[in-house]
Each structure stands twice: as C-alpha cells, then as structure tokens.
Design a protein around this motif. Structure first.
Motif, short mmCIF file in Angstrom:
data_model
loop_
_atom_site.label_atom_id
_atom_site.label_comp_id
_atom_site.label_asym_id
_atom_site.label_seq_id
_atom_site.Cartn_x
_atom_site.Cartn_y
_atom_site.Cartn_z
N ASP A 118 1.13 -0.68 0.06
CA ASP A 118 -0.12 -0.05 0.21
C ASP A 118 0.53 1.44 -0.37
O ASP A 118 1.21 1.32 1.08
CB ASP A 118 -0.71 -0.44 1.18
N ALA A 119 0.95 1.78 -1.25
CA ALA A 119 2.00 2.99 -1.92
C ALA A 119 1.71 3.99 -0.86
O ALA A 119 2.12 5.23 0.07
CB ALA A 119 2.49 3.01 -2.74
N ASP A 120 -0.35 4.12 -0.80
CA ASP A 120 -0.74 5.53 -0.57
C ASP A 120 0.13 5.46 1.21
O ASP A 120 -0.18 6.26 2.26
CB ASP A 120 -1.90 5.61 -0.57
N ALA A 121 -0.42 4.73 1.91
CA ALA A 121 -0.19 3.87 2.98
C ALA A 121 1.09 4.14 3.87
O ALA A 121 1.94 5.09 4.81
CB ALA A 121 -0.47 3.20 4.43
N MET A 122 2.31 4.56 2.91
CA MET A 122 3.67 4.11 2.90
C MET A 122 4.20 6.04 3.13
O MET A 122 4.45 6.65 3.92
CB MET A 122 4.37 3.71 1.69
N ARG A 123 3.26 6.34 1.96
CA ARG A 123 2.86 8.21 2.25
C ARG A 123 2.98 9.06 2.89
O ARG A 123 3.41 9.56 3.40
CB ARG A 123 2.71 8.13 0.48
N LYS A 124 1.62 8.39 3.78
CA LYS A 124 1.19 8.93 4.52
C LYS A 124 2.42 8.79 6.14
O LYS A 124 2.16 9.15 7.18
CB LYS A 124 0.25 8.25 5.32
N GLY A 125 2.87 7.53 6.70
CA GLY A 125 3.26 7.18 7.39
C GLY A 125 5.21 7.83 7.65
O GLY A 125 5.93 7.81 8.39
N PHE A 126 5.18 7.93 6.44
CA PHE A 126 7.19 8.16 5.82
C PHE A 126 7.08 9.20 5.15
O PHE A 126 6.26 10.46 5.37
CB PHE A 126 7.69 7.20 5.54
N HIS A 127 7.72 9.94 6.02
CA HIS A 127 7.94 11.88 6.63
C HIS A 127 9.07 12.33 4.58
O HIS A 127 9.42 10.75 4.03
CB HIS A 127 9.38 12.41 7.17
N GLU A 128 8.48 13.48 3.72
CA GLU A 128 9.12 12.68 2.70
C GLU A 128 10.95 13.11 2.42
O GLU A 128 11.31 12.44 1.88
CB GLU A 128 8.49 14.08 2.38
N ASP A 129 11.34 13.46 3.55
CA ASP A 129 12.32 13.40 3.83
C ASP A 129 13.46 11.79 3.56
O ASP A 129 14.36 12.11 4.13
CB ASP A 129 13.07 14.42 4.50
N PHE A 130 12.10 10.97 4.23
CA PHE A 130 12.84 9.74 4.55
C PHE A 130 13.77 8.97 4.02
O PHE A 130 13.70 9.58 2.41
CB PHE A 130 11.47 8.95 5.10
N ALA A 131 14.92 7.94 3.55
CA ALA A 131 15.51 7.84 3.27
C ALA A 131 16.16 6.16 3.81
O ALA A 131 16.14 6.09 5.38
CB ALA A 131 16.59 8.36 2.75
N ILE A 132 16.26 5.60 3.38
CA ILE A 132 17.19 4.12 4.21
C ILE A 132 17.98 4.11 3.90
O ILE A 132 18.91 4.57 2.88
CB ILE A 132 16.58 2.37 3.01
N TYR A 133 19.51 4.02 5.01
CA TYR A 133 21.00 4.48 4.64
C TYR A 133 21.08 3.19 4.80
O TYR A 133 20.97 2.39 5.81
CB TYR A 133 20.88 5.37 5.68
N SER A 134 22.28 2.77 4.22
CA SER A 134 23.19 1.71 3.69
C SER A 134 24.47 2.30 3.52
O SER A 134 24.66 2.72 2.86
CB SER A 134 22.26 0.54 3.11
#
Length: 154
Positions: free
Chosen positions: A52-68
C-alpha cells in the motif's frame, strides 16, 4: 533493639521504593501504541504485506531515506522511489494469496523520549528471519512519522 528497628525500617523503605518503581505507569505507553499502529499500517502492511504505497506516503516523512553502507560511503534510498516501486510491484505481479507475500514481524524494542523514538523490528518471511530494521521516528504537529531506516539483512 534500635539497631534491629533500623534494619527493619531500611528493608521496608527499600521494598516500598522497589514496588513503587515496578508499578510506575509507562508514561510513553500511549506513544508506543501510536507508533506500533503507524509501523503496522505504513511499514509492515504498506511496504510488505499489502503493498500500500499510499499508506507508506502517509506514515513516512517525505525526507525519509533508507541508509545503508556502500563501501565507506552511505547510500540513500528515498521514500518516493521506494513507494513508487511498491505501487508498480502491486500493479504488476502482486498476489495477496501467495505465501511469499506474507511477512511476519516482531517488535523487539520501542524506545520513546519526548518527540523522538527508535524502533527495532524483526521481519520474517517463509519462516526465516530476513531483516532487522531500526526505524527512527519524530513526532510532528500532525503526529508520528518515520524519518529514517537502517537495517541488517540476515
């Protein structure tokens, strides 16, 4: 006799303070429940089980990133790219009945201090421990949002 009375008093005080500490209500219990619900909706179901990409966009901040790590540099995978990929995958080949699309989770820890939180969550697929994720969250005026992720793939 006085010495025994002091010992008894000391034991009573220690027992009472220990009991008070044990019974102390968790001030962050409500925040932890809000965070769990957000992670279940936006992350476990959004990114994995329901795609559910819409749920992701609501729960994650727009500046979110996965860091590796990438050598000695840091690779950043932004939420826009991730959510768009999830939407594309759902449109192309997602079958909710397929057992490989069923991810189980375990909240290993949730630590809240004021408007900041850190969650350690373990994700399992087909009975195997696949990821241990560390999610950082911040509480904004609009509520909690996931702002960063680092992880270990098992």
């Amino acid at each position: 006799m006085k010495r025994n009375n002091l010992k008894i008093l000391a034991v009573i005080v220690l027992a009472a303070s220990s009991l008070a500490f044990t019974l102390k209500p968790d001030r962050d219990a409500a925040a932890k429940e809000e965070i769990k619900e957000l992670i279940l909706t936006s992350y476990v179901n959004g990114a994995f089980n329901a795609l559910d990409a819409d749920a992701m966009r609501k729960g994650f901040h727009e500046d979110f990133a996965i860091y590796s790590p990438k050598g000695e540099a840091i690779s950043k995978y932004p939420i826009k790219v991730w959510a768009d990929g999830v939407a594309k995958r759902k449109a192309n080949d997602y079958n909710p009945a397929d057992v490989k699309n069923k991810w189980d989770h375990n909240f290993a820890s949730i630590d809240v201090t004021g408007n900041a939180a850190q969650v350690k969550i373990e994700l399992h697929n087909l009975g195997k421990h696949v990821y241990t994720d560390y999610l950082s969250l911040l509480k904004f005026e609009s509520g909690w949002r996931i702002v960063a992720k680092v992880y270990h793939q098992h």
